[in-house]
Design a protein around this motif. Structure first.
Motif, PDB file in Angstrom:
ATOM      1  N   ILE A   1    -105.817  24.768   4.976  1.00 57.19           N
ATOM      2  CA  ILE A   1    -106.006  26.193   4.735  1.00 57.19           C
ATOM      3  C   ILE A   1    -105.664  26.486   3.276  1.00 57.19           C
ATOM      4  O   ILE A   1    -104.573  26.137   2.806  1.00 57.19           O
ATOM      5  CB  ILE A   1    -105.109  27.038   5.654  1.00 57.19           C
ATOM      6  CG1 ILE A   1    -105.385  26.702   7.121  1.00 57.19           C
ATOM      7  CG2 ILE A   1    -105.293  28.516   5.372  1.00 57.19           C
ATOM      8  CD1 ILE A   1    -106.803  26.986   7.567  1.00 57.19           C
ATOM      9  N   ALA A   2    -106.577  27.102   2.559  1.00 53.50           N
ATOM     10  CA  ALA A   2    -106.339  27.472   1.163  1.00 53.50           C
ATOM     11  C   ALA A   2    -106.040  28.965   1.081  1.00 53.50           C
ATOM     12  O   ALA A   2    -106.684  29.785   1.748  1.00 53.50           O
ATOM     13  CB  ALA A   2    -107.549  27.135   0.311  1.00 53.50           C
ATOM     14  N   LEU A   3    -105.042  29.310   0.277  1.00 52.01           N
ATOM     15  CA  LEU A   3    -104.684  30.702   0.019  1.00 52.01           C
ATOM     16  C   LEU A   3    -104.936  30.996  -1.451  1.00 52.01           C
ATOM     17  O   LEU A   3    -104.372  30.325  -2.323  1.00 52.01           O
ATOM     18  CB  LEU A   3    -103.208  30.952   0.357  1.00 52.01           C
ATOM     19  CG  LEU A   3    -102.763  30.621   1.793  1.00 52.01           C
ATOM     20  CD1 LEU A   3    -101.261  30.767   1.927  1.00 52.01           C
ATOM     21  CD2 LEU A   3    -103.479  31.516   2.802  1.00 52.01           C
ATOM     22  N   VAL A   4    -105.780  31.962  -1.730  1.00 55.08           N
ATOM     23  CA  VAL A   4    -106.085  32.316  -3.115  1.00 55.08           C
ATOM     24  C   VAL A   4    -105.947  33.827  -3.277  1.00 55.08           C
ATOM     25  O   VAL A   4    -105.973  34.586  -2.305  1.00 55.08           O
ATOM     26  CB  VAL A   4    -107.506  31.869  -3.532  1.00 55.08           C
ATOM     27  CG1 VAL A   4    -107.654  30.363  -3.407  1.00 55.08           C
ATOM     28  CG2 VAL A   4    -108.559  32.586  -2.692  1.00 55.08           C
ATOM     29  N   GLY A   5    -105.807  34.250  -4.528  1.00 54.07           N
ATOM     30  CA  GLY A   5    -105.699  35.671  -4.798  1.00 54.07           C
ATOM     31  C   GLY A   5    -104.965  35.925  -6.095  1.00 54.07           C
ATOM     32  O   GLY A   5    -104.402  35.007  -6.707  1.00 54.07           O
ATOM     33  N   PRO A   6    -104.947  37.172  -6.539  1.00 53.33           N
ATOM     34  CA  PRO A   6    -104.304  37.511  -7.803  1.00 53.33           C
ATOM     35  C   PRO A   6    -102.792  37.341  -7.746  1.00 53.33           C
ATOM     36  O   PRO A   6    -102.197  37.132  -6.683  1.00 53.33           O
ATOM     37  CB  PRO A   6    -104.665  38.995  -8.012  1.00 53.33           C
ATOM     38  CG  PRO A   6    -105.766  39.279  -7.036  1.00 53.33           C
ATOM     39  CD  PRO A   6    -105.595  38.328  -5.913  1.00 53.33           C
TER      40      PRO A   6
ATOM     41  N   ALA B   1    -121.160  33.854  -0.708  1.00 50.34           N
ATOM     42  CA  ALA B   1    -122.294  34.690  -0.292  1.00 50.34           C
ATOM     43  C   ALA B   1    -121.886  36.150  -0.106  1.00 50.34           C
ATOM     44  O   ALA B   1    -122.709  37.058  -0.256  1.00 50.34           O
ATOM     45  CB  ALA B   1    -122.884  34.142   1.002  1.00 50.34           C
ATOM     46  N   MET B   2    -120.593  36.386   0.213  1.00 56.15           N
ATOM     47  CA  MET B   2    -120.126  37.774   0.383  1.00 56.15           C
ATOM     48  C   MET B   2    -120.128  38.548  -0.929  1.00 56.15           C
ATOM     49  O   MET B   2    -120.244  39.778  -0.928  1.00 56.15           O
ATOM     50  CB  MET B   2    -118.704  37.774   0.959  1.00 56.15           C
ATOM     51  CG  MET B   2    -118.600  37.300   2.395  1.00 56.15           C
ATOM     52  SD  MET B   2    -116.870  37.378   2.955  1.00 56.15           S
ATOM     53  CE  MET B   2    -116.994  36.615   4.562  1.00 56.15           C
ATOM     54  N   GLY B   3    -119.973  37.839  -2.038  1.00 57.07           N
ATOM     55  CA  GLY B   3    -119.967  38.510  -3.334  1.00 57.07           C
ATOM     56  C   GLY B   3    -118.745  39.378  -3.567  1.00 57.07           C
ATOM     57  O   GLY B   3    -118.787  40.323  -4.353  1.00 57.07           O
ATOM     58  N   GLY B   4    -117.637  39.060  -2.903  1.00 59.12           N
ATOM     59  CA  GLY B   4    -116.415  39.866  -3.036  1.00 59.12           C
ATOM     60  C   GLY B   4    -115.442  39.288  -4.047  1.00 59.12           C
ATOM     61  O   GLY B   4    -115.835  38.682  -5.059  1.00 59.12           O
ATOM     62  N   LEU B   5    -114.136  39.448  -3.746  1.00 58.40           N
ATOM     63  CA  LEU B   5    -113.091  39.019  -4.664  1.00 58.40           C
ATOM     64  C   LEU B   5    -113.152  37.524  -4.926  1.00 58.40           C
ATOM     65  O   LEU B   5    -113.020  37.076  -6.068  1.00 58.40           O
ATOM     66  CB  LEU B   5    -111.714  39.399  -4.093  1.00 58.40           C
ATOM     67  CG  LEU B   5    -110.490  38.943  -4.901  1.00 58.40           C
ATOM     68  CD1 LEU B   5    -110.519  39.504  -6.314  1.00 58.40           C
ATOM     69  CD2 LEU B   5    -109.204  39.343  -4.182  1.00 58.40           C
TER      70      LEU B   5
ATOM     71  N   GLU C   1    -110.422  38.719   2.601  1.00 58.28           N
ATOM     72  CA  GLU C   1    -111.599  37.897   2.943  1.00 58.28           C
ATOM     73  C   GLU C   1    -111.123  36.582   3.541  1.00 58.28           C
ATOM     74  O   GLU C   1    -110.018  36.114   3.231  1.00 58.28           O
ATOM     75  CB  GLU C   1    -112.444  37.589   1.693  1.00 58.28           C
ATOM     76  CG  GLU C   1    -113.034  38.798   1.006  1.00 58.28           C
ATOM     77  CD  GLU C   1    -113.694  38.438  -0.324  1.00 58.28           C
ATOM     78  OE1 GLU C   1    -114.176  39.351  -1.009  1.00 58.28           O
ATOM     79  OE2 GLU C   1    -113.716  37.237  -0.678  1.00 58.28           O
ATOM     80  N   SER C   2    -111.945  35.984   4.383  1.00 57.46           N
ATOM     81  CA  SER C   2    -111.645  34.650   4.889  1.00 57.46           C
ATOM     82  C   SER C   2    -112.949  33.963   5.266  1.00 57.46           C
ATOM     83  O   SER C   2    -113.931  34.608   5.641  1.00 57.46           O
ATOM     84  CB  SER C   2    -110.700  34.717   6.094  1.00 57.46           C
ATOM     85  OG  SER C   2    -111.336  35.338   7.196  1.00 57.46           O
ATOM     86  N   GLY C   3    -112.945  32.657   5.173  1.00 56.26           N
ATOM     87  CA  GLY C   3    -114.131  31.880   5.500  1.00 56.26           C
ATOM     88  C   GLY C   3    -114.144  30.592   4.703  1.00 56.26           C
ATOM     89  O   GLY C   3    -113.162  30.250   4.023  1.00 56.26           O
TER      90      GLY C   3
END
Length: 560
Positions: free
Chosen positions: A345-350, A539-543, A530-532
């Motif tokens: 499981i990868a956790l990413v974010g600011p 493809a979601m084009g989000g964060l 977001e998750s996936g």
């Protein structure tokens, strides 16, 4: 008991000299008994010698006992500190903790050993000498002790007023030690930003605070103890004056006066200890309160007690987890994350998104404010923390190494590990080659916080340590942040071989690490937004897509 017997015998021996003085004054000199001079002198010398021998034995006995007490108390305090939860350390400066262990424990012990020993022996000596004086002349004896009520009152007032001063001095010293610890640990940052003058000024201010606090104690001592001496010594003047009157009237002898005058020093010797003993007791009481403030803290709950799964498969689930380090705004809120056995499981974010916080909650370094974390379907809140942490390998951002050998740093994860296991872990972490090049190989000391190694070398040893543990759950908090691309590639290959048999949570700042994860959770402001899988999120084009567009390698994009 033996110490008390020695003290009693020493006290009785002090009466030999006053008795000899009276004998010489009333019998030997007036009657010309020259044949008695040498035997009486030898008796006096023998009494002095025996008293010093017994005093030496008592001192050695006390010191042996003293060091045992210091060791036991210091060990008990350190053991307590290790059992405290991380929240306690978050609000406690390191320098203050060090002061309590290194300085407050000996100060507290001195009250127990030196204070009680000196105090009890002083009381015993006072009682014995006072009883002897009463047998010589009751009137002179009462005049000798007449100033003592005033002395006792002065000491009581002093002790009440000076305790806050000792407390302020102790706290100022702790603050200075905390600053010194921080500045030594951060000496590279101080030099890199050329803030030596500013830090010297800060140190100077803290040092002046210590100076002011200590001078406050000194001034209090400078006022009270000369006054006590003045009052106490006035007793000898009264004694001599009234003795002269009684000798002239024939109700006392010169020998009696000689014995009383010599006994006066012995009688007031315990009184003269009031000054150092009062300071000792006051400082010890302050130190004791600081030590027991730690000992009275509640241990980390459920460390050894709690449930233990018979077989750990590695399924992890966060359900509506919320947590705050103490502020009004929660660090994480309503987080739902799931990992099946063997998944990565990868956790990413600011920055500040709460990624590292989730790992801290999984290891139960902290407890969620709401929600729950399940391990193989069972709430971790009911599990033994010791059992849980033994089954988790955690590589943190700081890559901390102890000031010990490479071997000792690695076997923290698995005490008694064989060399073959150690080298296998080093090989998997791509650390074997540089360890072999070290002057003493596995026995090379890494330096304080691993300062004798490069950042990448420290990081690889931290990874090797986690791999040596071979846990079913592996937590990697930017575990490859301090290695170059080639080293990261080799580490990733090793980690991929290991992931099949363990659940992995990865916080990473490189796309190559994230895109291979079984599932990616994107966090922002403490929530999962977001998750996936990698392709789905793009493809979601989000964060996540925006982070990938920036290369997912900005440090600001991933630090938690």
């Amino acid at each position: 008991m033996a110490t008390l017997v020695l003290a009693a015998v020493c006290t009785l021996l002090v009466l030999v000299l006053p008795a000899l003085s009276k004998e010489f004054t009333d019998e030997v000199i007036p009657k010309g008994q020259t044949e008695r001079i040498v035997p009486l002198a030898l008796v006096g010398l023998g009494a002095i010698a025996l008293r010093q021998v017994l005093f030496t034995l008592r001192t050695v006995s006390n010191n042996v006992f003293e060091q045992k007490v210091v060791h036991d108390l210091r060990t008990e305090l350190y053991g307590k500190i290790q059992r405290l939860p991380l929240r306690w350390f978050d609000n406690q400066p390191t320098g203050d903790i060090m002061t309590r262990v290194a300085s407050d424990v000996p100060a507290m012990e001195r009250v127990i050993i030196e204070g009680l020993d000196q105090g009890l022996s002083g009381v015993l000596q006072f009682v014995v000498v006072f009883g002897y004086l009463l047998t010589q002349h009751a009137g002179l004896t009462l005049l000798t002790v007449a100033p003592l009520p005033v002395v006792a009152l002065a000491v009581r007032i002093y002790q009440k007023r000076v305790e806050p001063k000792y407390k302020a001095a102790s706290e100022a010293g702790s603050a200075l030690n905390s600053l010194l610890h921080d500045n030594i640990a951060g000496i590279r940052q101080i030099k890199a930003y050329t803030v030596e003058p500013e830090e010297l000024e800060r140190f100077d201010r803290r040092s002046r605070d210590v100076q002011t606090a200590q001078l406050s104690v000194v001034k209090a001592n400078a006022v009270i103890w000369p006054f006590v001496s003045l009052v106490a010594e006035s007793g000898i003047v009264l004694t001599i004056a009234f003795a002269a009157w009684w000798i002239c009237r024939g109700t006392a002898t010169l020998g009696t006066l000689s014995a009383v005058l010599m006994s006066w020093g012995l009688l007031y010797d315990p009184v003269s200890r009031v000054n150092p003993l009062t300071q000792l007791f006051t400082a010890g009481i302050v130190a004791g309160k600081r030590v027991f403030a730690v000992l009275d803290q509640t241990d980390e709950a459920n460390f050894a007690e709690g449930g233990r799964l018979e077989e750990l498969k590695g399924a992890v689930r966060f359900e509506g987890v919320a947590f705050s380090y103490g502020g009004e705004v929660p660090t994480v809120a309503g987080v739902d994350v799931e990992a099946q056995p063997g998944q990565t499981i990868a956790l990413v974010g600011p920055t500040g998104a709460g990624k590292s916080t989730l790992l801290n909650l999984l290891t139960r370094f902290y407890e969620p404010d709401s929600g729950r974390i399940l391990l193989d379907g069972a709430p971790v809140s009911g599990m033994s923390k010791e059992w849980l942490r033994d089954r988790i390998g955690y590589v943190t951002q700081e890559s901390f190494l102890f000031n010990a050998s490479v071997r000792e740093n690695l076997t923290v994860a698995k005490p008694g590990a064989e060399d073959e296991e150690i080298w296998a872990a080093l090989e998997s972490a791509n650390a074997a080659e540089f360890v072999r090049r070290l002057p003493e190989g596995l026995e090379t000391v890494t330096g304080e916080r691993g300062t004798r190694l490069s950042g990448g070398e420290r990081q690889r040893l931290s990874i090797a340590r986690a791999l040596l543990k071979n846990p079913p759950i592996l937590l990697l908090d930017e575990a490859t942040s301090a290695v170059d691309n080639e080293t990261e590639r080799l580490i990733q290959e090793a980690l991929e071989r290991l992931r099949a048999d363990r659940t992995c949570f990865v916080i990473a700042h490189r796309l190559s690490t994230v895109e291979k994860a079984d599932r990616i959770y994107v966090m922002e402001r403490g929530r999962v937004v977001e998750s996936g899988r990698h392709g789905e999120l793009l493809a979601m084009g989000g964060l996540y897509a925006r982070l990938c567009a920036g290369g997912l390698k900005e440090e600001a994009a991933v630090s938690a």
